[in-house]
Design a protein around this motif. Structure first.
Motif, PDB file in Angstrom:
ATOM      1  N   THR A   1       0.139  19.680   0.742  1.00  0.00           N
ATOM      2  CA  THR A   1       0.472  19.213   2.098  1.00  0.00           C
ATOM      3  C   THR A   1      -0.720  19.339   3.028  1.00  0.00           C
ATOM      4  O   THR A   1      -0.987  18.449   3.851  1.00  0.00           O
ATOM      5  CB  THR A   1       1.671  20.010   2.648  1.00  0.00           C
TER       6      THR A   1
ATOM      7  N   ASP B   1       0.809  -1.211   0.000  1.00  0.00           N
ATOM      8  CA  ASP B   1       0.000   0.000   0.000  1.00  0.00           C
ATOM      9  C   ASP B   1       0.842   1.262   0.000  1.00  0.00           C
ATOM     10  O   ASP B   1       0.334   2.356  -0.174  1.00  0.00           O
ATOM     11  CB  ASP B   1      -0.931   0.000   1.218  1.00  0.00           C
ATOM     12  N   TYR B   2       2.146   1.132   0.213  1.00  0.00           N
ATOM     13  CA  TYR B   2       3.023   2.298   0.322  1.00  0.00           C
ATOM     14  C   TYR B   2       3.744   2.504  -1.001  1.00  0.00           C
ATOM     15  O   TYR B   2       4.403   1.594  -1.509  1.00  0.00           O
ATOM     16  CB  TYR B   2       4.042   2.087   1.440  1.00  0.00           C
TER      17      TYR B   2
ATOM     18  N   PHE C   1      -3.675  16.732   1.755  1.00  0.00           N
ATOM     19  CA  PHE C   1      -3.386  15.295   1.772  1.00  0.00           C
ATOM     20  C   PHE C   1      -2.442  14.969   2.929  1.00  0.00           C
ATOM     21  O   PHE C   1      -1.288  14.567   2.724  1.00  0.00           O
ATOM     22  CB  PHE C   1      -2.779  14.868   0.433  1.00  0.00           C
ATOM     23  N   PRO C   2      -2.906  15.128   4.167  1.00  0.00           N
ATOM     24  CA  PRO C   2      -2.022  14.929   5.328  1.00  0.00           C
ATOM     25  C   PRO C   2      -1.576  13.488   5.516  1.00  0.00           C
ATOM     26  O   PRO C   2      -0.616  13.236   6.251  1.00  0.00           O
ATOM     27  CB  PRO C   2      -2.896  15.399   6.499  1.00  0.00           C
ATOM     28  N   GLY C   3      -2.242  12.552   4.866  1.00  0.00           N
ATOM     29  CA  GLY C   3      -1.858  11.157   5.030  1.00  0.00           C
ATOM     30  C   GLY C   3      -0.655  10.741   4.221  1.00  0.00           C
ATOM     31  O   GLY C   3      -0.176   9.610   4.350  1.00  0.00           O
ATOM     32  N   ALA C   4      -0.140  11.636   3.376  1.00  0.00           N
ATOM     33  CA  ALA C   4       1.030  11.344   2.553  1.00  0.00           C
ATOM     34  C   ALA C   4       2.042  12.467   2.730  1.00  0.00           C
ATOM     35  O   ALA C   4       1.748  13.513   3.309  1.00  0.00           O
ATOM     36  CB  ALA C   4       0.643  11.174   1.089  1.00  0.00           C
ATOM     37  N   THR C   5       3.237  12.257   2.209  1.00  0.00           N
ATOM     38  CA  THR C   5       4.325  13.215   2.379  1.00  0.00           C
ATOM     39  C   THR C   5       4.783  13.738   1.025  1.00  0.00           C
ATOM     40  O   THR C   5       5.102  12.947   0.127  1.00  0.00           O
ATOM     41  CB  THR C   5       5.518  12.564   3.104  1.00  0.00           C
TER      42      THR C   5
ATOM     43  N   GLY D   1       3.470   7.625   0.301  1.00  0.00           N
ATOM     44  CA  GLY D   1       2.485   7.278   1.311  1.00  0.00           C
ATOM     45  C   GLY D   1       1.518   6.243   0.781  1.00  0.00           C
ATOM     46  O   GLY D   1       1.831   5.524  -0.178  1.00  0.00           O
ATOM     47  N   PRO D   2       0.311   6.138   1.366  1.00  0.00           N
ATOM     48  CA  PRO D   2      -0.688   5.175   0.905  1.00  0.00           C
ATOM     49  C   PRO D   2      -1.021   5.389  -0.568  1.00  0.00           C
ATOM     50  O   PRO D   2      -1.166   6.521  -1.031  1.00  0.00           O
ATOM     51  CB  PRO D   2      -1.889   5.442   1.807  1.00  0.00           C
TER      52      PRO D   2
ATOM     53  N   THR E   1      -4.006   7.700  -1.643  1.00  0.00           N
ATOM     54  CA  THR E   1      -3.769   9.112  -1.332  1.00  0.00           C
ATOM     55  C   THR E   1      -2.748   9.709  -2.282  1.00  0.00           C
ATOM     56  O   THR E   1      -2.909  10.831  -2.775  1.00  0.00           O
ATOM     57  CB  THR E   1      -3.298   9.271   0.129  1.00  0.00           C
TER      58      THR E   1
END
Length: 249
Positions: free
Chosen positions: A193, A169-170, A196-200, A222-223, A226
């Motif tokens: 940023t 998933d990453y 989409f706080p679930g990714a970098t 990230g996921p 996302t």
């Protein structure tokens, strides 16, 4: 959960040997959908190493420590780890069994010293020569030799932290944006940023030489879902602003 690296040895700081552990640890973590949060280098000076370990223990992070767990006079990691937590060191019974099995009748007190760890430690099996490393308070101490250290790190990741693996998933995806400065896209980076706080988000500009095109590698990690949504937004906005871009392979 954060993962850190502590790479120990005067030979690294002096340049007599080049560190190979940092890049490999990043690779081993990434294969499991994990990432390295920080890294530090330290020499073999015991007082400084004790203070460094006090600081890393205090983080509560998972830390992989490479080097300095042998039995020669310049190896101070085992003793420093104990001192940092106020623990005595003693011959670990499981480590003793492994070392005796390795050397048989050739066992010596000096060789048994390699099994002297801070009290309360657990051993990390060494598939190369059976001389174990040890773990203590989320820190995993392995030898400086890659042929030993890297399989031991994999064992830790796959037995202690398998529940954190999310490799499928990453993902990381990026585009190359041509003829742009980072300053021209900072507002977009801030927007992505925030949304989409679930990714970098990451941005890697190039310094163009004579005859070369300026570019920025702009991407997300990230996921998978996302990242896909964020990258679609990035591509759309970059295109609307008139920049040419290519998918980064």
């Amino acid at each position: 959960m954060n993962f850190g690296a502590l790479i120990i040895g005067d030979e690294i700081l002096s340049g007599r040997r080049s560190d190979k552990h940092l890049a490999k640890l990043i690779e081993l973590l990434a294969a499991r959908g994990l990432k390295l949060s920080w890294a530090r280098y330290a020499g073999d000076d015991r007082p400084r190493l004790i203070e460094t370990l006090r600081q890393t223990f205090a983080t509560g992070d998972v830390v992989f420590s490479f080097g300095g767990i042998g039995a020669t006079p310049d190896d101070h990691t085992r003793q420093s780890a104990g001192a940092a937590l106020g623990l005595e060191i003693a011959l670990h019974p499981e480590a003793e069994a492994e070392i005796r099995a390795r050397f048989g009748v050739e066992i010596t007190p000096e060789r048994l010293q390699m099994g002297v760890f801070p009290v309360g430690s657990e051993i990390i099996p060494n598939p190369y020569n059976r001389i174990p490393g040890f773990s203590l308070s989320n820190h995993y101490f392995v030898p400086g030799f890659p042929v030993m250290a890297w399989p031991m790190v994999e064992w830790v990741l796959d037995t202690r932290y398998a529940h954190l693996h999310h490799a499928e998933d990453y993902v990381e995806q990026a585009i190359t944006v041509w003829d742009a400065y980072e300053g021209q896209l900072i507002d977009l980076m801030r927007e992505i940023t925030a949304d989409f706080p679930g990714a970098t988000l990451f941005s890697l500009p190039t310094i163009a030489g004579e005859g070369e095109r300026r570019s920025i590698e702009l991407g997300m990690k990230g996921p998978a879902a996302t990242v896909a949504d964020a990258m679609n937004r990035i591509k759309s906005v970059v295109g609307v602003r008139g920049y040419a871009w290519d998918d980064k392979v």
